[in-house]
Write an enzyme that holds these catalytic residues in place. Sequence first.
Site, PDB file in Angstrom:
ATOM      1  N   TYR A 124       0.839  -1.185   0.000  1.00 43.60           N
ATOM      2  CA  TYR A 124       0.000   0.000   0.000  1.00 43.60           C
ATOM      3  C   TYR A 124       0.880   1.243   0.000  1.00 43.60           C
ATOM      4  O   TYR A 124       1.788   1.374   0.835  1.00 43.60           O
ATOM      5  CB  TYR A 124      -0.929   0.040   1.224  1.00 43.60           C
ATOM      6  CG  TYR A 124      -1.820   1.250   1.129  1.00 43.60           C
ATOM      7  CD1 TYR A 124      -2.864   1.263   0.198  1.00 43.60           C
ATOM      8  CD2 TYR A 124      -1.573   2.391   1.877  1.00 43.60           C
ATOM      9  CE1 TYR A 124      -3.646   2.392   0.041  1.00 43.60           C
ATOM     10  CE2 TYR A 124      -2.353   3.525   1.722  1.00 43.60           C
ATOM     11  CZ  TYR A 124      -3.386   3.520   0.800  1.00 43.60           C
ATOM     12  OH  TYR A 124      -4.159   4.639   0.615  1.00 43.60           O
ATOM     13  N   GLN A 186     -10.552   1.025   1.729  1.00 39.24           N
ATOM     14  CA  GLN A 186     -11.078   0.125   0.697  1.00 39.24           C
ATOM     15  C   GLN A 186      -9.965  -0.665  -0.002  1.00 39.24           C
ATOM     16  O   GLN A 186     -10.179  -1.796  -0.438  1.00 39.24           O
ATOM     17  CB  GLN A 186     -11.981   0.882  -0.307  1.00 39.24           C
ATOM     18  CG  GLN A 186     -11.317   1.987  -1.124  1.00 39.24           C
ATOM     19  CD  GLN A 186     -11.323   3.344  -0.419  1.00 39.24           C
ATOM     20  OE1 GLN A 186     -11.426   3.433   0.811  1.00 39.24           O
ATOM     21  NE2 GLN A 186     -11.184   4.409  -1.185  1.00 39.24           N
ATOM     22  N   ASN A 209      -2.165   6.498   6.694  1.00 41.71           N
ATOM     23  CA  ASN A 209      -2.698   7.311   7.784  1.00 41.71           C
ATOM     24  C   ASN A 209      -3.394   6.414   8.819  1.00 41.71           C
ATOM     25  O   ASN A 209      -3.345   5.190   8.726  1.00 41.71           O
ATOM     26  CB  ASN A 209      -3.672   8.360   7.217  1.00 41.71           C
ATOM     27  CG  ASN A 209      -4.833   7.725   6.470  1.00 41.71           C
ATOM     28  OD1 ASN A 209      -5.120   6.538   6.652  1.00 41.71           O
ATOM     29  ND2 ASN A 209      -5.487   8.491   5.636  1.00 41.71           N
ATOM     30  N   SER A 233       6.847   8.250  13.041  1.00 43.54           N
ATOM     31  CA  SER A 233       8.272   8.052  12.792  1.00 43.54           C
ATOM     32  C   SER A 233       9.090   8.772  13.868  1.00 43.54           C
ATOM     33  O   SER A 233       8.620   9.710  14.487  1.00 43.54           O
ATOM     34  CB  SER A 233       8.597   8.596  11.406  1.00 43.54           C
ATOM     35  OG  SER A 233       9.901   8.247  11.039  1.00 43.54           O
ATOM     36  N   GLN A 255      13.694  14.572  10.349  1.00 46.87           N
ATOM     37  CA  GLN A 255      12.681  13.759  11.013  1.00 46.87           C
ATOM     38  C   GLN A 255      11.452  14.595  11.338  1.00 46.87           C
ATOM     39  O   GLN A 255      10.317  14.171  11.140  1.00 46.87           O
ATOM     40  CB  GLN A 255      13.263  13.177  12.315  1.00 46.87           C
ATOM     41  CG  GLN A 255      12.342  12.205  13.013  1.00 46.87           C
ATOM     42  CD  GLN A 255      11.961  11.064  12.104  1.00 46.87           C
ATOM     43  OE1 GLN A 255      12.784  10.523  11.393  1.00 46.87           O
ATOM     44  NE2 GLN A 255      10.686  10.736  12.086  1.00 46.87           N
ATOM     45  N   HIS A 258       8.442  15.155   8.891  1.00 46.73           N
ATOM     46  CA  HIS A 258       7.524  14.061   8.541  1.00 46.73           C
ATOM     47  C   HIS A 258       6.099  14.336   9.007  1.00 46.73           C
ATOM     48  O   HIS A 258       5.145  14.087   8.289  1.00 46.73           O
ATOM     49  CB  HIS A 258       8.005  12.732   9.149  1.00 46.73           C
ATOM     50  CG  HIS A 258       8.927  11.980   8.251  1.00 46.73           C
ATOM     51  ND1 HIS A 258       8.557  11.577   7.000  1.00 46.73           N
ATOM     52  CD2 HIS A 258      10.200  11.553   8.430  1.00 46.73           C
ATOM     53  CE1 HIS A 258       9.575  10.939   6.434  1.00 46.73           C
ATOM     54  NE2 HIS A 258      10.583  10.913   7.275  1.00 46.73           N
ATOM     55  N   GLU A 322      13.481   3.999  16.349  1.00 45.37           N
ATOM     56  CA  GLU A 322      13.352   3.511  14.970  1.00 45.37           C
ATOM     57  C   GLU A 322      14.633   3.833  14.198  1.00 45.37           C
ATOM     58  O   GLU A 322      15.261   2.957  13.629  1.00 45.37           O
ATOM     59  CB  GLU A 322      12.143   4.200  14.317  1.00 45.37           C
ATOM     60  CG  GLU A 322      11.913   3.816  12.870  1.00 45.37           C
ATOM     61  CD  GLU A 322      10.872   4.698  12.189  1.00 45.37           C
ATOM     62  OE1 GLU A 322      10.504   5.744  12.768  1.00 45.37           O
ATOM     63  OE2 GLU A 322      10.443   4.346  11.076  1.00 45.37           O
ATOM     64  N   HIS A 323      14.995   5.119  14.167  1.00 41.84           N
ATOM     65  CA  HIS A 323      16.243   5.559  13.539  1.00 41.84           C
ATOM     66  C   HIS A 323      17.184   6.009  14.641  1.00 41.84           C
ATOM     67  O   HIS A 323      16.788   6.771  15.519  1.00 41.84           O
ATOM     68  CB  HIS A 323      16.002   6.749  12.609  1.00 41.84           C
ATOM     69  CG  HIS A 323      15.015   6.493  11.515  1.00 41.84           C
ATOM     70  ND1 HIS A 323      13.689   6.872  11.613  1.00 41.84           N
ATOM     71  CD2 HIS A 323      15.142   5.886  10.313  1.00 41.84           C
ATOM     72  CE1 HIS A 323      13.047   6.516  10.496  1.00 41.84           C
ATOM     73  NE2 HIS A 323      13.903   5.901   9.692  1.00 41.84           N
ATOM     74  N   ASP A 356      16.816   6.457   4.204  1.00 42.88           N
ATOM     75  CA  ASP A 356      15.452   6.659   3.711  1.00 42.88           C
ATOM     76  C   ASP A 356      15.367   6.389   2.213  1.00 42.88           C
ATOM     77  O   ASP A 356      14.324   5.986   1.702  1.00 42.88           O
ATOM     78  CB  ASP A 356      14.994   8.093   3.986  1.00 42.88           C
ATOM     79  CG  ASP A 356      14.706   8.334   5.458  1.00 42.88           C
ATOM     80  OD1 ASP A 356      14.487   7.349   6.180  1.00 42.88           O
ATOM     81  OD2 ASP A 356      14.699   9.505   5.887  1.00 42.88           O
ATOM     82  N   GLU A 410       2.896 -37.041  28.567  1.00 42.60           N
ATOM     83  CA  GLU A 410       1.948 -35.964  28.262  1.00 42.60           C
ATOM     84  C   GLU A 410       0.534 -36.510  28.085  1.00 42.60           C
ATOM     85  O   GLU A 410      -0.391 -35.768  27.753  1.00 42.60           O
ATOM     86  CB  GLU A 410       2.396 -35.180  27.011  1.00 42.60           C
ATOM     87  CG  GLU A 410       3.607 -34.294  27.269  1.00 42.60           C
ATOM     88  CD  GLU A 410       3.869 -33.269  26.156  1.00 42.60           C
ATOM     89  OE1 GLU A 410       3.190 -33.326  25.108  1.00 42.60           O
ATOM     90  OE2 GLU A 410       4.751 -32.420  26.345  1.00 42.60           O
ATOM     91  N   HIS A 415      -0.108 -40.492  19.930  1.00 43.06           N
ATOM     92  CA  HIS A 415       1.222 -40.022  19.537  1.00 43.06           C
ATOM     93  C   HIS A 415       2.258 -41.126  19.788  1.00 43.06           C
ATOM     94  O   HIS A 415       3.146 -41.353  18.990  1.00 43.06           O
ATOM     95  CB  HIS A 415       1.616 -38.780  20.339  1.00 43.06           C
ATOM     96  CG  HIS A 415       0.988 -37.515  19.847  1.00 43.06           C
ATOM     97  ND1 HIS A 415      -0.359 -37.286  19.899  1.00 43.06           N
ATOM     98  CD2 HIS A 415       1.532 -36.397  19.279  1.00 43.06           C
ATOM     99  CE1 HIS A 415      -0.617 -36.085  19.406  1.00 43.06           C
ATOM    100  NE2 HIS A 415       0.503 -35.533  19.013  1.00 43.06           N
TER     101      HIS A 415
END
Lengths: 427, 427
Positions: A124, A186, A209, A233, A255, A258, A322-323, A356, A410, A415
């Site tokens: 996406y 969708q 988003n 981020s 950063q 963003h 993250e970074h 990036d 068990e 088994h």
Amino acid sequence: MNKIYNPERSEWAEILKRPTQTVDDIEATVTDIFKEVKEKGDTAVAKYTSIFDNVTLESTAVTDTEIEEAQELISTELKEAIQLAKGNIERFHTAQKTERVAVSTTEGVDCWQEKRPIQKVGLYIPGGTAPLFSTILMLATPANIAGCKEIVLCTPPDKDGKVNPAILYTAKLSGVTKIFKVGGIQAIAAMTFGTETVPQVYKIFGPGNQFVTVAKQLATKHGVAIDMPAGPSELLVVADDAAQASFVASDLLSQAEHGVDSQVILVSTSKDLIDEVEKEVEVQMSTLSRKRIAEKAIDNSKLIYVKDDETALALIDEYGPEHFIVCTSNDDYYVDNIGNAGSVFIGNYTPESAGDYASGTNHTLPTNGYAKQYSGVNLDSFMKSMTFQKISETGIKNIGRAIELMAEAEGLDAHKNAVTLRLNALK
Amino acid sequence: MNKIYNPERSEWAEILKRPTQTVDDIEATVTDIFKEVKEKGDTAVAKYTSIFDNVTLESTAVTDTEIEEAQELISTELKEAIQLAKGNIERFHTAQKTERVAVSTTEGVDCWQEKRPIQKVGLYIPGGTAPLFSTILMLATPANIAGCKEIVLCTPPDKDGKVNPAILYTAKLSGVTKIFKVGGIQAIAAMTFGTETVPQVYKIFGPGNQFVTVAKQLATKHGVAIDMPAGPSELLVVADDAAQASFVASDLLSQAEHGVDSQVILVSTSKDLIDEVEKEVEVQMSTLSRKRIAEKAIDNSKLIYVKDDETALALIDEYGPEHFIVCTSNDDYYVDNIGNAGSVFIGNYTPESAGDYASGTNHTLPTNGYAKQYSGVNLDSFMKSMTFQKISETGIKNIGRAIELMAEAEGLDAHKNAVTLRLNALK
């Protein structure tokens, strides 16, 4: 910017707290759209494309002609830049291929592990002001190396029913097999259930988003995997007098632009550097086109002074950025010992922007503290590991009795019996 | 058993449909208990231990004395069996270690990938009639090899406040660092939030009933990762006249005894084999202690005749079995071409029981069709991959312009500026 000197360990959690997002209110919307797309397929997709993207399309599938047209619309310079980035990403992710792991665990007991591609994946890519073609490189390139058969891309159309040419060019270049002009909830629903035109996929990747984020979460309840949980981020820089203040400031700002919820943190053992970076941020910010966004993120940013590298490392590890940019006189210490980070950038000439776009590492990374337990996207994200075992007559004689005893303990008779029958046949 | 001959491709989805479970009704209970454990910690855990396990404990932490006592209660024979299994599991999972992957993607641009352990993991082991000590081997052994610092195990106490000695013995043997007598939803909640005694963990592994399954799902909303989504266990056998019908029957039954919702499927190109297996199942079933459970699962099982191996493979790949036994005159064809399966068992002397206990492969596997996109538990499940990059002055000169162009095309000025500043400094 908020300057904090020598915070107590007990205060760390509060200082490093990330903003929490509530998603309950949009879950209902997402659930409704999923239901409708599941039942009505393309008709429902068209309805929501009309509502959210203000456009009615004859067909959502992008045609070869559209892709060819897109090629013409992009400058040669940008094409070459994208190709350079792709080459680096390809080299780094190809190197991540692993051989089959084979072991005779006991004589006659051969076990092996092999990775095989996830056959159908969905990517996406959001629309809007910034066409994130770089994310296509980051997702489609490894999908291709992994050997995924179907690589579906969904991205919203603009008001004229078009998709940004850089997106189409990059998708074609990196081996996407089908492109659809479908966005938002969708799109995620279409790839989850499949429609008359959009194929169902097994795993969905990519940013989005809040609506897309919640939709991806819901997709997991319908048997689809996702790349990783989402969050704003973030960048944490550890720097001391070995760092160039103007470079650090530029990284913090990259950063900050963003989004207003971006997390920006500088940790330093140098009060001088903190003051210099603060000044540089003000200077550089004034020229940015996304100044408004950056300003808000910078307002919430934190400049934290700590007394030594050990304290800095412990604090950073608790955050799990993250970074993570490391630019100190003691880089190896941080690089060797950091336990929780998505991607690490080392030295004065390694800006986050490099990762990036073009260094070759993946920019789809765990945020929100998820670096503690999630990997960033890598070649394995597009594969699954399967195990195999082949046991000979000798092998079952070697381990059969142990299996019988354990199964019995068990309380699992059948088994045990599956082994006993075989051992008896060999008597 | 339901015999199906030569089903049409259009019927496959219906024939291979797994039973769906609804969990909506227990979500409210789980949410309430999570809230209470988060707020009240050990007090809430004690309350629910009293309600669900009918016991009040002075302390939930298992003591060294209890572990020593457990050692005495287990037969030497069983201990040796567990040790044999552990050895095989250890050998197979140690072989899965990967070296750091390092590449210079462009001159001056060094990128590498390293795996580092998830620092804190939690294992959940159900109580009840069957003490699943084998699952401890499957989870704690690789956690140890990965280097996880904290390996927490939660398992419910019995009415006398005790834990099965085989569980304690195996936990100690395989390197669990802390054991708590806490079960069910309250165990998952305790490991998610941490209490005064139970540490918070980053990832939770292990099987459980519907309540535990829903609790693990909810844990993911609170920043904790889980091993994989759950579902009833399943076995698909592909066999022809090369297979021993009694062995096949014993394997189907070993799956069937797990639970009434277990999925049991035989696919064959031999009608004779199908008939023989059917007879054998009846004979063997009569002697099982868990006959009642097995009977129900067998009632719902399917014996599917197809005309050739190609059709069989396509059908199996669409199903994506958790356990896949291959016992045909054409084994290599299936092994080489199967795209979706958790673990594969090859030949007459490789029962599923072997992988459940002692061959060395992991028995925590993707079920419910998740083999299409999820790996079974393996060494990497206890690690996360991190990336690193270090760019020299030459390196940034080589890729800087490409980054600038791409950042500009994505409308991200500050990203571009972080590179421009550095390139200017090198002029």
